[in-house]
Each structure stands twice: as C-alpha cells, then as structure tokens.
Design a protein around this motif. Sequence first.
Motif, PDB file in Angstrom:
ATOM      1  N   GLY A   1       5.479  -1.377  -1.357  1.00  0.00           N
ATOM      2  CA  GLY A   1       7.046  -0.509  -0.840  1.00  0.00           C
ATOM      3  C   GLY A   1       7.703  -0.336   0.609  1.00  0.00           C
ATOM      4  O   GLY A   1       7.735  -1.788   0.808  1.00  0.00           O
ATOM      5  N   ALA A   2       7.802   0.493   0.860  1.00  0.00           N
ATOM      6  CA  ALA A   2       8.551   0.596   2.825  1.00  0.00           C
ATOM      7  C   ALA A   2       6.868   0.135   3.237  1.00  0.00           C
ATOM      8  O   ALA A   2       5.505   0.533   2.994  1.00  0.00           O
ATOM      9  CB  ALA A   2       8.705   2.086   2.914  1.00  0.00           C
ATOM     10  N   THR A   3       6.994  -0.862   4.352  1.00  0.00           N
ATOM     11  CA  THR A   3       6.310  -1.326   5.639  1.00  0.00           C
ATOM     12  C   THR A   3       5.873   0.132   5.700  1.00  0.00           C
ATOM     13  O   THR A   3       6.690   0.697   6.938  1.00  0.00           O
ATOM     14  CB  THR A   3       6.162  -2.781   6.373  1.00  0.00           C
ATOM     15  N   GLY A   4       4.305  -0.213   6.278  1.00  0.00           N
ATOM     16  CA  GLY A   4       3.862   1.180   7.475  1.00  0.00           C
ATOM     17  C   GLY A   4       2.258   1.658   7.604  1.00  0.00           C
ATOM     18  O   GLY A   4       1.820   0.333   7.649  1.00  0.00           O
ATOM     19  N   SER A   5       2.433   2.507   7.925  1.00  0.00           N
ATOM     20  CA  SER A   5       0.932   2.085   9.031  1.00  0.00           C
ATOM     21  C   SER A   5       0.407   4.025   9.558  1.00  0.00           C
ATOM     22  O   SER A   5       1.825   4.105   9.342  1.00  0.00           O
ATOM     23  CB  SER A   5       0.710   1.605  10.017  1.00  0.00           C
ATOM     24  N   ALA A   6      -0.757   4.794   9.516  1.00  0.00           N
ATOM     25  CA  ALA A   6      -1.181   5.571   9.694  1.00  0.00           C
ATOM     26  C   ALA A   6      -2.371   5.972  10.344  1.00  0.00           C
ATOM     27  O   ALA A   6      -3.657   4.521  10.586  1.00  0.00           O
ATOM     28  CB  ALA A   6      -1.891   6.186   8.320  1.00  0.00           C
ATOM     29  N   ALA A   7      -2.145   6.401  11.236  1.00  0.00           N
ATOM     30  CA  ALA A   7      -3.786   6.156  12.493  1.00  0.00           C
ATOM     31  C   ALA A   7      -4.385   7.342  12.294  1.00  0.00           C
ATOM     32  O   ALA A   7      -3.995   8.773  12.514  1.00  0.00           O
ATOM     33  CB  ALA A   7      -3.128   6.134  14.058  1.00  0.00           C
ATOM     34  N   GLY A   8      -5.457   7.338  12.742  1.00  0.00           N
ATOM     35  CA  GLY A   8      -6.537   8.689  12.869  1.00  0.00           C
ATOM     36  C   GLY A   8      -7.435   8.841  13.843  1.00  0.00           C
ATOM     37  O   GLY A   8      -7.997   7.843  14.133  1.00  0.00           O
TER      38      GLY A   8
END
Length: 73
Positions: free
Chosen positions: A57-64
Amino acid sequence: MNRFDSISKPLMWFMALLLAALVAGCGGGGGGSGTDGSATPSSAKAINTFSLAWTTGATGSAAGTIDQTLKTI
C-alpha cells in the motif's frame, strides 16, 4: 529355547547401546556462566527503541520507545 536366545541377545545389545547413548547424551557441560551451570541474566542489554517499516500500500513506518521502568511502549 533357541528362539528365546535369538531374540534376547540382540535385545540385550540394543539395550546396552541405548543406555550408553543416554549416558553420553546426559553428561556434563552446563555451558552457562552461573555456579550451577545456568545462564546468569544480565541487565546490561535492553531494547529501548524500535521501528517498523512497510511497503504494501502506502510506504510508511512507525517508531516506538520502550520505558523499562514504567513498562510501557
């Protein structure tokens, strides 16, 4: 009686071999660093941050961030 001997002798050798394998497999070498051979946990290493990236889908990322004291993410 001859039939009993033809079965019991190979069975006796098989049991002796099985016992030798058991003794060899169970012996020694705990491999750990504790006094009883168990591994001693260390608090020197910890995961404090992480990130996830995806390309479907849409390229993305998440950080935690992980807070060890509060036990929250």
